[in-house]
Design an enzyme around this catalytic site. Sequence first.
Site, PDB file in Angstrom:
ATOM      1  N   SER A  54       0.807  -1.227   0.000  1.00 52.74           N
ATOM      2  CA  SER A  54       0.000   0.000   0.000  1.00 52.74           C
ATOM      3  C   SER A  54       0.833   1.266   0.000  1.00 52.74           C
ATOM      4  O   SER A  54       0.324   2.337  -0.356  1.00 52.74           O
ATOM      5  CB  SER A  54      -0.950   0.012   1.202  1.00 52.74           C
ATOM      6  OG  SER A  54      -0.232  -0.051   2.420  1.00 52.74           O
ATOM      7  N   ASP A 358      -3.977   8.154   7.961  1.00 52.67           N
ATOM      8  CA  ASP A 358      -5.032   7.339   8.575  1.00 52.67           C
ATOM      9  C   ASP A 358      -4.536   6.483   9.735  1.00 52.67           C
ATOM     10  O   ASP A 358      -5.209   5.551  10.155  1.00 52.67           O
ATOM     11  CB  ASP A 358      -5.691   6.449   7.525  1.00 52.67           C
ATOM     12  CG  ASP A 358      -4.692   5.533   6.823  1.00 52.67           C
ATOM     13  OD1 ASP A 358      -3.507   5.502   7.230  1.00 52.67           O
ATOM     14  OD2 ASP A 358      -5.085   4.848   5.857  1.00 52.67           O
ATOM     15  N   HIS A 361      -0.850   4.969   6.971  1.00 58.82           N
ATOM     16  CA  HIS A 361      -0.256   5.515   5.755  1.00 58.82           C
ATOM     17  C   HIS A 361       0.082   6.992   5.924  1.00 58.82           C
ATOM     18  O   HIS A 361      -0.507   7.674   6.771  1.00 58.82           O
ATOM     19  CB  HIS A 361      -1.208   5.318   4.574  1.00 58.82           C
ATOM     20  CG  HIS A 361      -1.601   3.887   4.377  1.00 58.82           C
ATOM     21  ND1 HIS A 361      -2.810   3.379   4.833  1.00 58.82           N
ATOM     22  CD2 HIS A 361      -0.943   2.857   3.804  1.00 58.82           C
ATOM     23  CE1 HIS A 361      -2.873   2.094   4.536  1.00 58.82           C
ATOM     24  NE2 HIS A 361      -1.754   1.746   3.920  1.00 58.82           N
TER      25      HIS A 361
END
Length: 396
Positions: A54, A358, A361
């Site tokens: 990610s 968040d 990230h």
Amino acid sequence: MSCMFGVVKMERVRLFVVVASILVMCVVRRVGGEEVADTLSACDFPAIYNFGDSNSDTGGISAAFYPMASPCGETFFHRPAGRGCDGRLMIDFIAKHLGLPYLSPYLDSLESNFRHGANFATGGATIIRYNESWFQNGVSPFSLDIQIAQYQQLKSRTTSLYNRAKKQPHRFPRVDDFSKALYIFDIGQNDVAAGIRKMSDEQFQAQIPDIINQLATAIRNLYDQGARTFWIHNTGPIGCLAVTLHYLHNPSPDYVDRRGCVKFQNDMARQFNRALKQKVFQLRKELLLAAITHVNVFAAKYKLLSNAKKHGFLDKTRICCGYHEGSNHVYCGNKGIINGTQVYAGSCEDPSLYISWDGVHYTEAANHWIADQLISGSFSDPPLPITNSCHRLQPL
């Protein structure tokens, strides 16, 4: 073009200085008692092929499962754009710096353009396969071996279509560009996370060689297919993630490091990183035509997290998007019931002040800051900017 630099007179040492124009790299060395200046021309990368999780996923996992929800993407794209961020990721800034478009995710079937590369990264991806699922705990089914298989399919089908049609559709890669492209690896954080979640320190140490060997196998595979320039990130300080630090309340001094991060988690990341760096050195000796750069992402991120206010950010524990009060948590973009009232976990007023988007990230602003450090070569071995990373430097 002239090159301005200061010379440190050390026997058998190469010095590297980035010229402001980033068009030429000066390499200074001593040969037979005399200083010799060589120049490295800027690399002209026609494409980037990225493999990762990610931290560099530009829409793969959202194409495979559920689309990213608002407010992700609000800062730059003004809509969800498949990234777990308010805007752009490090890979986006790398592509922009090299004069290339943002990478299309390989799994996205709509409007993808692979002329200048492809992104095989997916959120939750790991180097080795784990007996887990995306729905169970967010582990992607697209582990590194699958990402490499996807690259092979892209390359094979592109070559086959070209050989049949004798022309290159504008959205397809150019066949000759595969060997000239930059190959980036930004993966391993979820393997460390699996170690933290499932294993003792001794068990994780025993598994590290297998993890690193599988990464090396992927690099060898690409090399055998003609890839020559590799830019390999180590993993970041997972013990400094804001969502982890939120749960800490009066931790014992030996549980956290001097910067307030969870010590044993960062130690596990460092164990992984030491093994990765040793493997990179080994691969350089083995893959004689490859230029392999090891990039110390851990150090770059730790520098930012340790000095957040100095660099214009709020404290590293602050989370921009999500609801985190006491033991109540509603994650970014979701709704939850808190004390009988529905709560929407939206974003902060100014994401550019935050390092964490968040809790896991990074924000676009933090990604931009980190990418600038990495692009310059300040955290690279060899210490070359990314624009010169296609050059294989032989030790004297």
